[in-house]
Design a protein around this motif. Structure first.
Motif, PDB file in Angstrom:
ATOM      1  N   UNK A  14       0.772  -1.245   0.161  1.00 47.63           N
ATOM      2  CA  UNK A  14      -0.101  -0.050  -0.005  1.00 47.63           C
ATOM      3  C   UNK A  14       0.978   1.255   0.098  1.00 47.63           C
ATOM      4  N   UNK A  15       1.669   1.270   0.904  1.00 45.01           N
ATOM      5  CA  UNK A  15       2.751   2.361   0.998  1.00 45.01           C
ATOM      6  C   UNK A  15       3.745   2.662  -0.357  1.00 45.01           C
ATOM      7  N   UNK A  16       3.891   1.565  -0.941  1.00 46.27           N
ATOM      8  CA  UNK A  16       4.760   1.731  -2.235  1.00 46.27           C
ATOM      9  C   UNK A  16       3.802   2.210  -3.345  1.00 46.27           C
ATOM     10  N   UNK A  17       2.602   1.917  -3.490  1.00 44.99           N
ATOM     11  CA  UNK A  17       1.528   2.314  -4.525  1.00 44.99           C
ATOM     12  C   UNK A  17       1.149   3.969  -4.140  1.00 44.99           C
ATOM     13  N   UNK A  18       1.169   4.217  -2.928  1.00 43.81           N
ATOM     14  CA  UNK A  18       0.876   5.766  -2.547  1.00 43.81           C
ATOM     15  C   UNK A  18       1.993   6.394  -2.748  1.00 43.81           C
ATOM     16  N   UNK A  29     -11.158   1.082  -2.927  1.00 38.61           N
ATOM     17  CA  UNK A  29     -11.113   0.087  -3.985  1.00 38.61           C
ATOM     18  C   UNK A  29     -10.087   0.088  -5.010  1.00 38.61           C
ATOM     19  N   UNK A  30      -9.523   1.324  -5.361  1.00 37.79           N
ATOM     20  CA  UNK A  30      -8.478   1.349  -6.175  1.00 37.79           C
ATOM     21  C   UNK A  30      -7.066   0.722  -5.549  1.00 37.79           C
ATOM     22  N   UNK A  31      -6.924   1.122  -4.436  1.00 38.63           N
ATOM     23  CA  UNK A  31      -5.861   0.523  -3.628  1.00 38.63           C
ATOM     24  C   UNK A  31      -5.775  -0.916  -3.618  1.00 38.63           C
ATOM     25  N   UNK A  32      -7.207  -1.487  -3.303  1.00 42.37           N
ATOM     26  CA  UNK A  32      -7.197  -2.750  -3.176  1.00 42.37           C
ATOM     27  C   UNK A  32      -6.834  -3.537  -4.253  1.00 42.37           C
ATOM     28  N   UNK A  33      -7.400  -3.114  -5.421  1.00 39.34           N
ATOM     29  CA  UNK A  33      -7.504  -3.627  -6.824  1.00 39.34           C
ATOM     30  C   UNK A  33      -5.884  -3.817  -7.281  1.00 39.34           C
ATOM     31  N   UNK A  34      -5.133  -2.608  -6.813  1.00 38.87           N
ATOM     32  CA  UNK A  34      -3.961  -2.370  -7.549  1.00 38.87           C
ATOM     33  C   UNK A  34      -2.849  -3.299  -6.771  1.00 38.87           C
ATOM     34  N   UNK A  35      -2.985  -3.240  -5.238  1.00 36.44           N
ATOM     35  CA  UNK A  35      -2.138  -3.965  -4.561  1.00 36.44           C
ATOM     36  C   UNK A  35      -2.516  -5.308  -4.296  1.00 36.44           C
ATOM     37  N   UNK A  36      -3.900  -5.634  -4.542  1.00 34.35           N
ATOM     38  CA  UNK A  36      -4.244  -7.129  -4.297  1.00 34.35           C
ATOM     39  C   UNK A  36      -4.559  -7.162  -2.843  1.00 34.35           C
ATOM     40  N   UNK A  37      -4.546  -6.512  -2.167  1.00 32.91           N
ATOM     41  CA  UNK A  37      -4.609  -6.396  -0.537  1.00 32.91           C
ATOM     42  C   UNK A  37      -6.269  -6.518  -0.489  1.00 32.91           C
ATOM     43  N   UNK A  38      -6.929  -7.436   0.203  1.00 31.94           N
ATOM     44  CA  UNK A  38      -8.363  -7.638   0.315  1.00 31.94           C
ATOM     45  C   UNK A  38      -8.981  -6.570   1.433  1.00 31.94           C
ATOM     46  N   UNK A  71     -20.647   6.727  -2.031  1.00 34.77           N
ATOM     47  CA  UNK A  71     -19.533   7.732  -2.031  1.00 34.77           C
ATOM     48  C   UNK A  71     -18.412   6.641  -1.860  1.00 34.77           C
ATOM     49  N   UNK A  72     -16.989   7.297  -2.377  1.00 36.82           N
ATOM     50  CA  UNK A  72     -15.972   6.802  -2.022  1.00 36.82           C
ATOM     51  C   UNK A  72     -14.805   7.644  -1.192  1.00 36.82           C
ATOM     52  N   UNK A  73     -14.202   7.016  -0.436  1.00 38.20           N
ATOM     53  CA  UNK A  73     -13.368   7.600   0.516  1.00 38.20           C
ATOM     54  C   UNK A  73     -11.929   7.486   0.045  1.00 38.20           C
ATOM     55  N   UNK A  74     -11.202   8.666  -0.116  1.00 39.73           N
ATOM     56  CA  UNK A  74      -9.988   8.888  -0.852  1.00 39.73           C
ATOM     57  C   UNK A  74      -8.815   8.815  -0.060  1.00 39.73           C
ATOM     58  N   UNK A  75      -7.629   8.383   0.094  1.00 38.98           N
ATOM     59  CA  UNK A  75      -6.635   8.440   0.771  1.00 38.98           C
ATOM     60  C   UNK A  75      -5.521   9.014   0.107  1.00 38.98           C
ATOM     61  N   UNK A  76      -4.537   9.879   1.099  1.00 42.73           N
ATOM     62  CA  UNK A  76      -3.441  10.497   0.417  1.00 42.73           C
ATOM     63  C   UNK A  76      -2.467  10.351   1.639  1.00 42.73           C
ATOM     64  N   UNK A  77      -1.196  10.126   1.032  1.00 39.01           N
ATOM     65  CA  UNK A  77       0.005  10.126   2.034  1.00 39.01           C
ATOM     66  C   UNK A  77       0.191  11.754   2.551  1.00 39.01           C
TER      67      UNK A  77
END
Length: 103
Positions: A14-18, A29-38, A71-77
């Motif tokens: 997750x950190x690497x992706x962000x 949902x995007x983070x989950x899809x791209x990292x394959x973390x459930x 609604x989606x929740x968005x995350x940012x470092x």
């Protein structure tokens, strides 16, 4: 804020992706899809990172009824998260492209 976190392989993914685009907010949902973390692992992880001050999050500004979806929740470092994530990945000596998403 507690900056000491247990960084499991899913957390590092997750950190690497962000870190790829630290100024870009990504939905859970995007983070989950791209990292394959459930989702059962991802959302508690995101909550821990936010509590530790590494992430900020915000809800999408839409009316779910009009959009026909939740609604989606968005995350940012945050700046501290960028520094901490870079240090954690550097400490593990993981080059930028070498953290496999699906492993």
């Amino acid at each position: 804020m507690n900056s000491t976190l247990r960084l499991s392989q899913p957390a590092l993914r997750v950190l690497r992706l962000l870190l790829e685009k630290p100024d870009e907010a990504r939905s859970g949902a995007e983070i989950s899809r791209l990292t394959k973390v459930g989702s059962g692992t991802l959302y508690p992880l995101l909550a821990r990172l936010e509590t530790a001050g590494w992430l900020s999050s915000s809800w999408e500004a839409i009316d779910p009824r009009e959009a026909g979806r939740p609604r989606r929740r968005f995350y940012r470092l945050k700046a501290m998260g960028v520094r901490s994530a870079r240090a954690a990945l550097s400490d593990l000596q993981i080059p930028a492209g070498d953290l496999a998403w699906g492993s």
